[in-house]
Design an enzyme around this catalytic site. Sequence first.
Site, PDB file in Angstrom:
ATOM      1  N   CYS A 182      -0.256   1.329 -23.356  1.00 12.93           N
ATOM      2  CA  CYS A 182       0.119   1.808 -22.033  1.00 12.93           C
ATOM      3  C   CYS A 182       0.885   3.125 -22.083  1.00 12.93           C
ATOM      4  O   CYS A 182       1.327   3.632 -21.055  1.00 12.93           O
ATOM      5  CB  CYS A 182       0.917   0.728 -21.321  1.00 12.93           C
ATOM      6  SG  CYS A 182      -0.019  -0.812 -21.294  1.00 12.93           S
ATOM      7  N   HIS A 323       8.558   3.522 -15.948  1.00 10.94           N
ATOM      8  CA  HIS A 323       7.388   2.767 -16.412  1.00 10.94           C
ATOM      9  C   HIS A 323       7.332   1.423 -15.684  1.00 10.94           C
ATOM     10  O   HIS A 323       6.257   0.929 -15.386  1.00 10.94           O
ATOM     11  CB  HIS A 323       7.479   2.551 -17.928  1.00 10.94           C
ATOM     12  CG  HIS A 323       6.337   1.788 -18.489  1.00 10.94           C
ATOM     13  ND1 HIS A 323       5.062   2.298 -18.514  1.00 10.94           N
ATOM     14  CD2 HIS A 323       6.240   0.536 -19.031  1.00 10.94           C
ATOM     15  CE1 HIS A 323       4.240   1.407 -19.057  1.00 10.94           C
ATOM     16  NE2 HIS A 323       4.926   0.330 -19.373  1.00 10.94           N
ATOM     17  N   GLU A 334      14.474  -1.149 -19.164  1.00  8.59           N
ATOM     18  CA  GLU A 334      14.358   0.261 -18.778  1.00  8.59           C
ATOM     19  C   GLU A 334      15.493   0.666 -17.847  1.00  8.59           C
ATOM     20  O   GLU A 334      16.058   1.756 -17.961  1.00  8.59           O
ATOM     21  CB  GLU A 334      13.010   0.516 -18.100  1.00  8.59           C
ATOM     22  CG  GLU A 334      12.794   2.001 -17.803  1.00  8.59           C
ATOM     23  CD  GLU A 334      11.427   2.289 -17.187  1.00  8.59           C
ATOM     24  OE1 GLU A 334      10.715   1.337 -16.841  1.00  8.59           O
ATOM     25  OE2 GLU A 334      11.097   3.487 -17.053  1.00  8.59           O
ATOM     26  N   LYS A 360       4.147   1.620  -9.562  1.00 11.02           N
ATOM     27  CA  LYS A 360       3.265   0.489  -9.888  1.00 11.02           C
ATOM     28  C   LYS A 360       3.273  -0.574  -8.783  1.00 11.02           C
ATOM     29  O   LYS A 360       2.366  -1.403  -8.727  1.00 11.02           O
ATOM     30  CB  LYS A 360       3.662  -0.131 -11.230  1.00 11.02           C
ATOM     31  CG  LYS A 360       3.295   0.766 -12.420  1.00 11.02           C
ATOM     32  CD  LYS A 360       3.462   0.051 -13.736  1.00 11.02           C
ATOM     33  CE  LYS A 360       3.014   0.894 -14.921  1.00 11.02           C
ATOM     34  NZ  LYS A 360       3.970   1.969 -15.278  1.00 11.02           N
ATOM     35  N   HIS A 365      -0.773  -1.609 -12.737  1.00 11.40           N
ATOM     36  CA  HIS A 365      -0.603  -0.963 -14.033  1.00 11.40           C
ATOM     37  C   HIS A 365      -1.959  -0.463 -14.541  1.00 11.40           C
ATOM     38  O   HIS A 365      -2.814  -1.265 -14.928  1.00 11.40           O
ATOM     39  CB  HIS A 365       0.001  -1.977 -15.003  1.00 11.40           C
ATOM     40  CG  HIS A 365       0.472  -1.385 -16.288  1.00 11.40           C
ATOM     41  ND1 HIS A 365       0.254  -0.067 -16.623  1.00 11.40           N
ATOM     42  CD2 HIS A 365       1.161  -1.934 -17.323  1.00 11.40           C
ATOM     43  CE1 HIS A 365       0.777   0.166 -17.823  1.00 11.40           C
ATOM     44  NE2 HIS A 365       1.341  -0.949 -18.262  1.00 11.40           N
ATOM     45  N   PHE A 424       2.727  -1.708 -25.601  1.00 12.64           N
ATOM     46  CA  PHE A 424       2.760  -2.779 -26.584  1.00 12.64           C
ATOM     47  C   PHE A 424       2.852  -2.163 -27.980  1.00 12.64           C
ATOM     48  O   PHE A 424       2.261  -1.119 -28.244  1.00 12.64           O
ATOM     49  CB  PHE A 424       1.475  -3.612 -26.508  1.00 12.64           C
ATOM     50  CG  PHE A 424       1.506  -4.691 -25.462  1.00 12.64           C
ATOM     51  CD1 PHE A 424       2.526  -4.772 -24.539  1.00 12.64           C
ATOM     52  CD2 PHE A 424       0.499  -5.641 -25.414  1.00 12.64           C
ATOM     53  CE1 PHE A 424       2.546  -5.778 -23.572  1.00 12.64           C
ATOM     54  CE2 PHE A 424       0.498  -6.650 -24.462  1.00 12.64           C
ATOM     55  CZ  PHE A 424       1.517  -6.718 -23.542  1.00 12.64           C
TER      56      PHE A 424
HETATM   57  C1  LIG Z   1      12.425  -0.382 -22.493  1.00  6.55           C
HETATM   58  C2  LIG Z   1      12.453  -0.196 -23.952  1.00  6.55           C
HETATM   59  O1  LIG Z   1      13.507  -0.137 -24.499  1.00  6.55           O
HETATM   60  N1  LIG Z   1      11.395  -0.056 -24.685  1.00  6.55           N
HETATM   61  C3  LIG Z   1      10.026   0.020 -24.311  1.00  6.55           C
HETATM   62  C4  LIG Z   1       9.352   0.602 -25.490  1.00  6.55           C
HETATM   63  O2  LIG Z   1       8.100   0.047 -25.748  1.00  6.55           O
HETATM   64  C5  LIG Z   1       8.063  -1.351 -25.640  1.00  6.55           C
HETATM   65  C6  LIG Z   1       6.810  -1.813 -26.261  1.00  6.55           C
HETATM   66  O3  LIG Z   1       6.554  -3.139 -26.092  1.00  6.55           O
HETATM   67  C7  LIG Z   1       8.156  -1.647 -24.207  1.00  6.55           C
HETATM   68  O4  LIG Z   1       7.835  -2.976 -23.915  1.00  6.55           O
HETATM   69  C8  LIG Z   1       9.550  -1.346 -23.848  1.00  6.55           C
HETATM   70  O5  LIG Z   1       9.669  -1.469 -22.464  1.00  6.55           O
END
Ligand SMILES: CC(=O)N[C@H]1CO[C@H](CO)[C@@H](O)[C@@H]1O
Length: 437
Positions: A182, A323, A334, A360, A365, A424
């Site tokens: 993503c 995101h 986040e 979103k 997504h 992911f």
């Molecule tokens: C939010 C966070 O700290 N990290 C993101 C970075 O990538 C991962 C991959 O799984 C996201 O899920 C996270 O939201």
Amino acid sequence: MRRVVVTGLGAVTPLGVGIRRTWKRLLNGDCGIVSTRHLGPEFVALPSQVAGLVPVPVGATTSQNAADEKGVWRAQDHVSSTELRQTARFAQYGLAAAAEALDDAGFDDGKGLDPEMTGVCLGSGIGNLEELYTTSVAYHQAKNYHKIHPLFVPRLLINLGAGHISMRYGLRGPNHAVTTACTTGAHSLGDASRFIQSGEADIMIAGGAESCIHPLAIGGFARSRSLATQFNDEPHLASRPFDRDRAGFVISEGAACVVLEELEHAKERGARIYAELLGYGNSADAYHLTAPREDGSGAFLAMKKALKLAQIPPSSVDYINAHATSTALGDAAENQAIKALMLGPHGRKQTSHVNVSSTKGALGHLLGAAGAIEAIFSILAIHENVLPPTLNLRSVTDEFDCNYVANTAQQAHVHVAISNSFGFGGTNASLCFRKCE
Ligand SMILES: CC(=O)N[C@H]1CO[C@H](CO)[C@@H](O)[C@@H]1O
Ligand SMILES: *[C@@H]1O[C@H](CO)[C@@H](O)[C@H](O)[C@H]1NC(C)=O
């Protein structure tokens, strides 16, 4: 240092075909998420029965989203019969978005481009699952390799999206396809900007495309417990970033492309400049397959790097396109990262002065295309001084105390915007855009 600006925009999304239409409907508070039950009994058997579908003409399906005939997808309007035969749907969306972005930048049908100095970065997260599935089943049943279509491989490969764009316009600069789940769309724009900075290209068409509304994809994401399953009767309420009742993301399809251009090149031809791509930061969580670090430190690092490269303090950031996919863990992590950055030493003093939204809620997504379409929303926020809304934000828990632009667009002077994308595997990217005066 060569500077990179955005001079063209194009998109195909669940809110319609075309970036103007998508943007107008987004600001209007419309939602592109519909039921998938009309797609067949296999879809009715899945735990999540909602998706962001690109609207198609009424009659082709019974999609409620297609009530209005304008802005609906008819493949033959966008690709030749040869392209139609040779391409996956994600690549067709990519071709349409690239064509719109080129026209928008003043390169109608590719006229005026220097082939050797123009390239393409178009990625996809998943690619052509349908082709893989139907071919596997046919092959398994017949045990005969003649069941494999001669175009099986070209329709499968993710980089053929970028390949087809280059072939249509004869573009001989860098041709590249990112696939970082993503984060794909954001990495495509970011990597493309580096081709321009390094002098390898003057112009890059950059974006992401995705179309995997297939029972195997929905089933897979459902099995990893990532999808919204509680709103099957009320699809437009299913994607609710930051909201107390958020419970998983909604899978969507579409594509988005921008034309990136070296600043002097754009000025010389008198191009309209939407914004400058000022910073691009990458980081990894190095933590878990699908879950973020709870403290959001991966996201924090990506934003911090983007701002460092942009040479901009957090206090100058006017808008963050998050995101935030509407999952319990991801949105919280986040949010924590955004607050840590924006309230830190060089940030703003109060959370209520931090303006962040997740588009979103309206689009769901778009996986590999999400980073590209959300970058465009950040660019348009700058260009038009407006904050696109977060739909379905009704009530929040205490830690969500920023301004999330709940449900209705807001006017605000936007000079600098950040667009976040996480995928992911723990890969995180942030893009930083600035108004170009
Ligand atoms: C939010 C966070 O700290 N990290 C993101 C970075 O990538 C991962 C991959 O799984 C996201 O899920 C996270 O939201
Ligand atoms: C945040 O958005 C509001 C509009 O709702 C605007 O008045 C304010 O200036 C914005 N704040 C910042 C720091 O940009």
